[in-house]
Design an enzyme around this catalytic site. Structure first.
Site, short mmCIF file in Angstrom:
data_model
loop_
_atom_site.label_atom_id
_atom_site.label_comp_id
_atom_site.label_asym_id
_atom_site.label_seq_id
_atom_site.Cartn_x
_atom_site.Cartn_y
_atom_site.Cartn_z
CE LYS A 41 -0.31 -0.09 4.94
NZ LYS A 41 -1.15 -0.54 6.16
CE1 TYR A 268 10.62 31.48 -0.67
CE2 TYR A 268 11.12 29.16 -0.42
CZ TYR A 268 10.55 30.10 -1.14
OH TYR A 268 9.92 30.02 -2.29
#
Ligand SMILES: *Cc1c(COP(=O)(O)O)cnc(C)c1O
Length: 376
Positions: A41, A268
């Site tokens: 999964k 940033y």
């Protein structure tokens, strides 16, 4: 592989030898009649579902688990054969996919069994029993409901399973809870036999169940994280009496090298300011690829050659900056190891998980689809 080394932006390498080793190591812990039903999964925990399932098929594995019906369809469209069990809920509007792609659906409770039965076509199912997790499944006291599910004419019942919710907890409390879950489950199975319900395959162990409770094994076992050669936490891995090898390494390209003058900030946020002139490298990988943002501002590092380059500034969506002042000869086009071994050094998925304050499962399952996956 050569192409990625030359041109790739950022990619995941899947070590086949280690994957095979883990399959064998887990199988050895289990009774020989118990077959592995690997859990692929969430894109095989970020490793690449089709790639991993194909590789496992090559080892003779014919049983797989996925979480969603679309994950099952993806495997079928890519030629994966054998039984594919959908562990999660599928909306009735998507039952046709279960039938069309010959998937096996989990029955999540009694009323859901009736819905599946009403669909019309024959549907293969495994019945889920809730023995204490209070997630999916028919509560283990409700044997009469399970018997009624066996009476649904359009359901081909091929398995019955439960999920342990504390098999990683080896304190007395955890052990008592797990053995109670095991007892409830097998009590249900023997009662069903007494009632004459045709006995399907039974299974209950995931990775930690295999490691800690192999005696509870049924016909199948459902390893996820352990198959990929890691456990959820480093301490479990250090204590485990099984030798698992990490399957995944993650690499990213150095796309630019530049000088950062003393007093300037990079990235940033202006939080990182160079204390002296520094040399930095821009890597083409970021948080949209699944790199935790908590690696920002020195929270993590990468390896270039075998040397450590700390992350500076904030991790960006598609890129990040690292300090290479002390690493000679780094050039545009070089490859940085984000997870994996390089020379004598290693950055493991445990390091990232600990920095992020989470388990390895979350780190690997978030690796994004921009990362190409290759077998090595
Ligand atoms: C995800 C999952 C597994 C695999 O769990 P791991 O701890 O990764 O081995 C097994 N069974 C069910 C029902 C699951 O949801």
């Amino acid at each position: 592989m050569k192409r990625l080394q030359k041109e790739g932006r950022a990619w995941i390498e899947i070590n086949r030898k280690n994957l095979y080793h883990n399959v064998r190591a887990l199988q050895r812990l289990l009774p020989s009649e118990c077959q592995l039903m690997p859990v692929v999964k969430a894109n095989a925990y970020g490793h690449g579902a089709v790639l991993v399932a194909k590789e496992l098929s090559g080892y003779g594995i014919k049983l797989f688990c996925v979480a969603t019906v679309t994950e099952g369809v993806e495997l079928r469209k890519n030629g994966i054969e054998g039984e594919i069990l959908v562990l999660g809920y599928t909306h009735p509007g998507q039952f046709f996919m279960v039938e069309e792609y010959n998937l096996t659906q989990t029955v999540v409770d009694y009323s859901y069994a009736k819905l599946l039965n009403r669909y019309g076509g024959k549907i293969k199912v495994h019945i889920k029993i809730d023995t204490g997790m209070y997630r999916l499944g028919v509560r283990c006291e409700k044997i009469s409901e399970v018997i009624q599910i066996f009476c649904c004419k359009n359901l081909e019942i091929q398995g019955i399973y439960t999920h342990l919710c504390a098999s990683d907890d080896i304190t007395r409390k955890g052990q008592e809870y797990t053995s109670k879950q095991g007892k409830e489950f097998y009590r249900m199975i023997s009662q069903l036999k007494k009632e004459g319900c045709a006995c399907p395959k039974v299974h209950l162990l995931a990775s930690y169940g295999i490691l800690n409770y192999p005696k509870l094994a049924g016909d199948y076992a459902r390893p996820g994280i352990a198959l990929y050669g890691v456990l959820s936490c480093r301490k479990d891995w250090q204590q485990a009496a099984v030798d698992l090898l990490p399957v995944l390494s993650l690499k990213a390209r150095v796309v630019l090298v530049k000088r950062l003058p003393k007093g300037e900030s990079a990235g940033y946020g202006l939080r990182y300011v160079a204390d002296r002139e520094r040399i930095i490298a821009v890597l083409s990988i970021g948080y949209a690829d699944g790199i935790p943002r908590s690696l920002s501002f020195g929270g993590g590092s990468v390896l270039i050659g075998s040397q450590t380059a700390p992350v500076i500034g904030a991790v960006c969506m598609d890129q990040m900056l690292v300090d290479i002042t002390d690493i000679p000869d780094v050039n545009q086009g070089d490859v940085a190891m984000v997870i994996g071994q390089s020379g004598d050094n290693e950055i493991s998925v445990y390091d990232l998980a600990e920095q992020e304050g989470t388990i390895t499962n979350e780190i690997v399952s978030r690796f994004g689809n921009r990362l190409e996956r290759v077998l090595v």
